[in-house]
Design a protein around this motif. Structure first.
Motif: not given
Length: 279
Positions: A117-119, A175-176, A259-266, A271-274
């Motif tokens: 539930n993180a940003s 990870i999305k 300066g290319a960037g990415v947002n990891f959508k938590m 987005t999960f760890i199994y």
């Protein structure tokens, strides 16, 4: 008159009490009933007809506004219907309707699926240099997102997951992410790195277990773009007390990133760890 009333009340109370412990037999040999059966049906040509629905929208607790199509009603756990749409018996586990042969995620005792539930986490790549922050996961116990902790792992404030028992573990991070814009001449890729801190190691820090790259986009990137999912699966023997963590970043696959960037959508279902203990 008073005596008759008392007698009637005693009769009713006795009858209700007897019915409360009664056994019911339908079909052949009504005088023979299994000692553990509250209800027994015995016949060679007739069976039991369950409640029938034409499709899933007719099942109790259906709600199209819910992401899994059903309201959560734990008190309804155990309801059974026959669904003509899938030609199968379905059961309600308190959260959703599943086929009778399917196990609810709650029953997989050797599995933990951690969400977050993180940003969102934003990472930029400047001339090939990028940070790799640790992604924060939580023990949510959110069955709508299939988040369970049946293994009993623990997670600290830094997102580091402690393994509770010795054994082989299958670990599947997902990870999305989405592009955050910038300038990329060539290809850029997101990097997901699974690392371990071994409890019995001496003089050693975090070590890489597995790393996976996912190609984002080619040529020139100047604005944010569509979502993608970086995932992989690996198996590792871990001891009780070992810790694992997931770090993420972006790098130039070919060419030059400025300066290319990415947002990891938590806070996303993708987005999960199994984590599954295999023995």
């Amino acid at each position: 008159m008073i005596r008759k009333t008392i007698t009637l009340n005693v009769f009713i109370a006795t009858a209700v009490n007897t019915l409360g412990f009664a056994q019911v037999k339908m079909g052949k040999r009504p005088e023979i009933i299994h000692p553990r059966a509250a209800l027994q049906v015995e016949h060679t040509t007739k069976g039991i007809m369950l409640p029938v629905v034409d499709n899933h929208t007719q099942l109790p607790n259906y709600n199209a506004a819910q992401s899994d199509l059903y309201d959560n009603k734990p008190e309804d756990n155990g309801l059974v219907f026959y669904n003509k749409e899938i030609k199968d018996v379905v059961k309600y586990d308190g959260y959703r309707w599943i086929s009778a042969t399917e196990r609810s995620i709650k029953n997989y005792k050797n599995v933990s699926i951690l969400g977050s539930n993180a940003s969102d986490v934003s990472v930029a790549n400047v001339l090939g240099i990028t940070g790799r922050p640790t992604l924060l996961f939580n023990i949510l116990n959110d069955f709508d997102r299939n988040n369970v902790n049946n293994l009993g792992v623990t997670v600290n404030a830094n997102g580091e997951i402690t393994i509770p028992a010795d054994g082989f573990y299958r670990i599947n991070p997902s990870i999305k992410s989405s592009s955050a814009g910038g300038l990329s001449v060539g290809n850029a890729a997101t990097i997901i790195s699974l690392q371990a801190l071994y409890a019995n190691a001496t003089g050693e820090g975090w070590q890489k277990i597995h790393e996976n790259s996912f190609l984002l986009y080619g040529l020139l990137v100047t604005a944010g773009s569509a979502n993608s999912v970086n995932n992989f699966s690996t198996t590792k023997y871990l001891h009780a007390g070992d810790q694992i963590r997931l770090r993420a970043g972006i790098q130039a696959d070919t060419g030059l990133n400025v300066g290319a960037g990415v947002n990891f959508k938590m806070n996303d279902k993708d987005t999960f760890i199994y984590i599954e203990k295999l023995n």
